[in-house]
Design a protein around this motif. Structure first.
Motif, PDB file in Angstrom:
ATOM      1  N   GLY A   1       0.762  -1.162  -0.015  1.00  9.41           N
ATOM      2  CA  GLY A   1       0.103  -0.071  -0.123  1.00  9.41           C
ATOM      3  C   GLY A   1       0.857   1.274  -0.107  1.00  9.41           C
ATOM      4  N   CYS A   2       2.053   1.229  -0.306  1.00  8.13           N
ATOM      5  CA  CYS A   2       3.133   2.268  -0.294  1.00  8.13           C
ATOM      6  C   CYS A   2       3.061   3.076  -1.778  1.00  8.13           C
ATOM      7  N   GLN A   3       2.300   2.307  -2.750  1.00  5.66           N
ATOM      8  CA  GLN A   3       2.459   2.599  -4.082  1.00  5.66           C
ATOM      9  C   GLN A   3       0.815   2.403  -4.776  1.00  5.66           C
ATOM     10  N   VAL A   4       0.548   3.285  -5.433  1.00  5.60           N
ATOM     11  CA  VAL A   4      -0.765   3.028  -6.064  1.00  5.60           C
ATOM     12  C   VAL A   4      -0.364   2.502  -7.443  1.00  5.60           C
ATOM     13  N   ALA A   5      -1.069   1.369  -8.002  1.00  4.60           N
ATOM     14  CA  ALA A   5      -0.812   0.683  -9.301  1.00  4.60           C
ATOM     15  C   ALA A   5      -1.469   1.623 -10.286  1.00  4.60           C
ATOM     16  N   SER A   6      -0.607   1.810 -11.714  1.00  2.76           N
ATOM     17  CA  SER A   6      -1.328   2.428 -12.588  1.00  2.76           C
ATOM     18  C   SER A   6      -2.303   1.626 -12.997  1.00  2.76           C
ATOM     19  N   PRO A   7      -3.343   1.915 -13.891  1.00  3.47           N
ATOM     20  CA  PRO A   7      -4.499   1.341 -14.487  1.00  3.47           C
ATOM     21  C   PRO A   7      -3.670   0.140 -15.392  1.00  3.47           C
ATOM     22  N   GLU A   8      -2.894   0.611 -16.057  1.00  3.84           N
ATOM     23  CA  GLU A   8      -1.955  -0.454 -16.815  1.00  3.84           C
ATOM     24  C   GLU A   8      -1.171  -1.696 -16.122  1.00  3.84           C
ATOM     25  N   THR A   9      -0.527  -1.322 -14.894  1.00  2.00           N
ATOM     26  CA  THR A   9      -0.060  -2.334 -14.091  1.00  2.00           C
ATOM     27  C   THR A   9      -1.118  -2.961 -13.560  1.00  2.00           C
ATOM     28  N   ALA A  10      -2.189  -2.322 -13.015  1.00  2.00           N
ATOM     29  CA  ALA A  10      -3.383  -2.975 -12.237  1.00  2.00           C
ATOM     30  C   ALA A  10      -4.082  -4.242 -13.332  1.00  2.00           C
ATOM     31  N   ALA A  11      -4.177  -3.709 -14.388  1.00  2.00           N
ATOM     32  CA  ALA A  11      -4.589  -4.729 -15.453  1.00  2.00           C
ATOM     33  C   ALA A  11      -3.754  -6.011 -15.587  1.00  2.00           C
ATOM     34  N   LYS A  12      -2.458  -5.712 -15.692  1.00  2.00           N
ATOM     35  CA  LYS A  12      -1.450  -6.649 -15.678  1.00  2.00           C
ATOM     36  C   LYS A  12      -1.617  -7.723 -14.593  1.00  2.00           C
ATOM     37  N   LEU A  13      -1.525  -7.005 -13.464  1.00  3.04           N
ATOM     38  CA  LEU A  13      -1.581  -7.833 -12.106  1.00  3.04           C
ATOM     39  C   LEU A  13      -2.729  -8.726 -11.923  1.00  3.04           C
ATOM     40  N   ALA A  14      -3.689  -8.228 -12.390  1.00  2.00           N
ATOM     41  CA  ALA A  14      -5.193  -8.557 -12.433  1.00  2.00           C
ATOM     42  C   ALA A  14      -5.064  -9.796 -13.154  1.00  2.00           C
ATOM     43  N   ARG A  15      -4.706  -9.715 -14.431  1.00  2.00           N
ATOM     44  CA  ARG A  15      -4.562 -11.023 -15.070  1.00  2.00           C
ATOM     45  C   ARG A  15      -3.467 -12.022 -14.639  1.00  2.00           C
ATOM     46  N   VAL A  16      -2.465 -11.713 -13.971  1.00  2.00           N
ATOM     47  CA  VAL A  16      -1.602 -12.672 -13.590  1.00  2.00           C
ATOM     48  C   VAL A  16      -1.925 -13.347 -12.227  1.00  2.00           C
ATOM     49  N   LEU A  17      -2.518 -12.526 -11.348  1.00  2.00           N
ATOM     50  CA  LEU A  17      -3.186 -12.932  -9.977  1.00  2.00           C
ATOM     51  C   LEU A  17      -4.676 -13.536 -10.215  1.00  2.00           C
ATOM     52  N   GLY A  18      -5.280 -13.368 -11.313  1.00  2.00           N
ATOM     53  CA  GLY A  18      -6.882 -14.070 -11.177  1.00  2.00           C
ATOM     54  C   GLY A  18      -7.587 -13.109 -10.363  1.00  2.00           C
ATOM     55  N   ILE A  19      -7.404 -11.831 -10.095  1.00  2.00           N
ATOM     56  CA  ILE A  19      -8.477 -11.044  -9.570  1.00  2.00           C
ATOM     57  C   ILE A  19      -8.716  -9.907 -10.052  1.00  2.00           C
ATOM     58  N   SER A  20      -9.740  -9.136  -9.617  1.00  2.00           N
ATOM     59  CA  SER A  20     -10.121  -8.102 -10.414  1.00  2.00           C
ATOM     60  C   SER A  20      -9.204  -6.520 -10.161  1.00  2.00           C
ATOM     61  N   GLU A  21      -9.320  -6.085 -11.285  1.00  2.00           N
ATOM     62  CA  GLU A  21      -8.544  -4.745 -11.033  1.00  2.00           C
ATOM     63  C   GLU A  21      -8.994  -4.077 -10.174  1.00  2.00           C
TER      64      GLU A  21
END
Length: 70
Positions: free
Chosen positions: A35-55
């Motif tokens: 929680g020290c950094q907010v993900a950019s929308p682009e990074t959030a989309a990539k993380l969501a895909r890799v982790l299988g959770i919602s953006e």
């Protein structure tokens, strides 16, 4: 624990694994998880895909975080 960290540990992925799959540094993933950094929308989309959770869970982790044990 944030949804991103919970999903990562459930999938037995390291910070380096997720970073490599998302194309960002492991330090950035760690800061997002803590929680020290907010993900950019682009990074959030990539993380969501890799982790299988919602953006949404990545962009607004405080709404979905598990309470800490004392």
């Amino acid at each position: 624990m944030t949804p991103a960290k919970k999903a990562r540990t459930k999938k037995n992925l390291t910070l380096a694994d997720v970073a490599r799959k998302c194309g960002v540094s492991a330090a950035s993933i760690s800061r997002i998880e803590r929680g020290c950094q907010v993900a950019s929308p682009e990074t959030a989309a990539k993380l969501a895909r890799v982790l299988g959770i919602s953006e949404r869970k990545i962009l607004y982790p405080e709404r979905y975080a598990s309470p800490r044990s004392s």
